[in-house]
Design a protein around this motif. Structure first.
Motif, PDB file in Angstrom:
ATOM      1  N   ASP A  97       4.931   6.189  -4.307  1.00  6.52           N
ATOM      2  CA  ASP A  97       4.217   5.156  -5.043  1.00  6.52           C
ATOM      3  C   ASP A  97       4.493   5.378  -6.535  1.00  6.52           C
ATOM      4  O   ASP A  97       5.141   6.360  -6.910  1.00  6.52           O
ATOM      5  CB  ASP A  97       2.722   5.131  -4.672  1.00  6.52           C
ATOM      6  CG  ASP A  97       1.905   6.294  -5.211  1.00  6.52           C
ATOM      7  OD1 ASP A  97       2.416   7.117  -6.012  1.00  6.52           O
ATOM      8  OD2 ASP A  97       0.723   6.397  -4.834  1.00  6.52           O
ATOM      9  N   VAL A 107       9.223  -2.952  -4.348  1.00  9.03           N
ATOM     10  CA  VAL A 107       9.003  -1.532  -4.112  1.00  9.03           C
ATOM     11  C   VAL A 107      10.349  -0.819  -4.235  1.00  9.03           C
ATOM     12  O   VAL A 107      11.337  -1.231  -3.616  1.00  9.03           O
ATOM     13  CB  VAL A 107       8.392  -1.279  -2.713  1.00  9.03           C
ATOM     14  CG1 VAL A 107       8.229   0.212  -2.451  1.00  9.03           C
ATOM     15  CG2 VAL A 107       7.043  -1.996  -2.592  1.00  9.03           C
ATOM     16  N   PHE A 135      -0.037  -2.074  -6.955  1.00  4.29           N
ATOM     17  CA  PHE A 135       0.958  -1.577  -6.015  1.00  4.29           C
ATOM     18  C   PHE A 135       0.490  -1.699  -4.568  1.00  4.29           C
ATOM     19  O   PHE A 135       1.169  -2.300  -3.735  1.00  4.29           O
ATOM     20  CB  PHE A 135       1.309  -0.118  -6.328  1.00  4.29           C
ATOM     21  CG  PHE A 135       2.347   0.447  -5.403  1.00  4.29           C
ATOM     22  CD1 PHE A 135       3.680   0.107  -5.545  1.00  4.29           C
ATOM     23  CD2 PHE A 135       1.988   1.305  -4.387  1.00  4.29           C
ATOM     24  CE1 PHE A 135       4.646   0.619  -4.687  1.00  4.29           C
ATOM     25  CE2 PHE A 135       2.939   1.821  -3.519  1.00  4.29           C
ATOM     26  CZ  PHE A 135       4.271   1.480  -3.668  1.00  4.29           C
ATOM     27  N   TYR A 136      -0.678  -1.123  -4.260  1.00  2.00           N
ATOM     28  CA  TYR A 136      -1.117  -1.076  -2.863  1.00  2.00           C
ATOM     29  C   TYR A 136      -1.520  -2.451  -2.321  1.00  2.00           C
ATOM     30  O   TYR A 136      -1.253  -2.759  -1.159  1.00  2.00           O
ATOM     31  CB  TYR A 136      -2.243  -0.054  -2.683  1.00  2.00           C
ATOM     32  CG  TYR A 136      -1.715   1.358  -2.666  1.00  2.00           C
ATOM     33  CD1 TYR A 136      -1.245   1.930  -1.496  1.00  2.00           C
ATOM     34  CD2 TYR A 136      -1.640   2.111  -3.831  1.00  2.00           C
ATOM     35  CE1 TYR A 136      -0.724   3.216  -1.476  1.00  2.00           C
ATOM     36  CE2 TYR A 136      -1.125   3.398  -3.821  1.00  2.00           C
ATOM     37  CZ  TYR A 136      -0.668   3.943  -2.642  1.00  2.00           C
ATOM     38  OH  TYR A 136      -0.142   5.217  -2.626  1.00  2.00           O
TER      39      TYR A 136
END
Length: 140
Positions: A123, A104, A21-22
């Motif tokens: 998140d 996202v 994700f990051y």
């Protein structure tokens, strides 16, 4: 005296998913990924701000017993663990569109606020993320 913040921290129950994700969706880069005693010390940073890293910490020993760590992971999943990250951008609408294109999930559109234009999302673990295009303060 204190000079700067070098590392912020959010809890993540799965560090590999957090990297996806990051790094994969938000554009961070891995800064540190090492086994540090019983824990994996994993930090990421934006390429534009390498002096401020985010520790993607899996709750567990040595900081927490497994029982407490399970409770923290449950709170994370509900968005109640206190994890918040605030980012700035030069163009909130463009950043919003780019993040959506990267997959996202963003439940809100950019909104004009007294301080600029911002939007928020979570998140995959429930941590809060806000992105703002800040309005310059008036000249005096």
């Amino acid at each position: 005296m204190l000079n700067t913040i070098t590392i912020s921290q959010v809890f993540v129950p799965d560090q590999d998913a957090a990297l996806d994700f990051y790094v994969g969706k938000l554009g961070f880069e891995v800064q540190t990924d090492m086994q540090f005693g019983p824990m994996r010390f994993l930090t990421v940073a934006l390429p534009t701000d390498p002096g401020h890293a985010v520790l993607l910490e899996r709750p567990g020993p040595p900081g927490y017993s497994e029982e407490i760590a399970a409770q923290v992971r449950d709170l994370i999943s509900k968005g109640a663990a206190g994890g918040h990250l605030f980012f700035s951008t030069d163009d909130a609408h463009k950043t919003h569109a780019e993040l959506r294109e990267r997959g996202v999930e963003i439940p809100e559109e950019p909104v004009v606020q007294p301080y600029g234009i911002d939007f928020g999302f979570r998140d995959p673990f429930g941590n809060h993320v806000r992105v703002a295009q800040l309005t310059p303060p008036p000249s005096v």
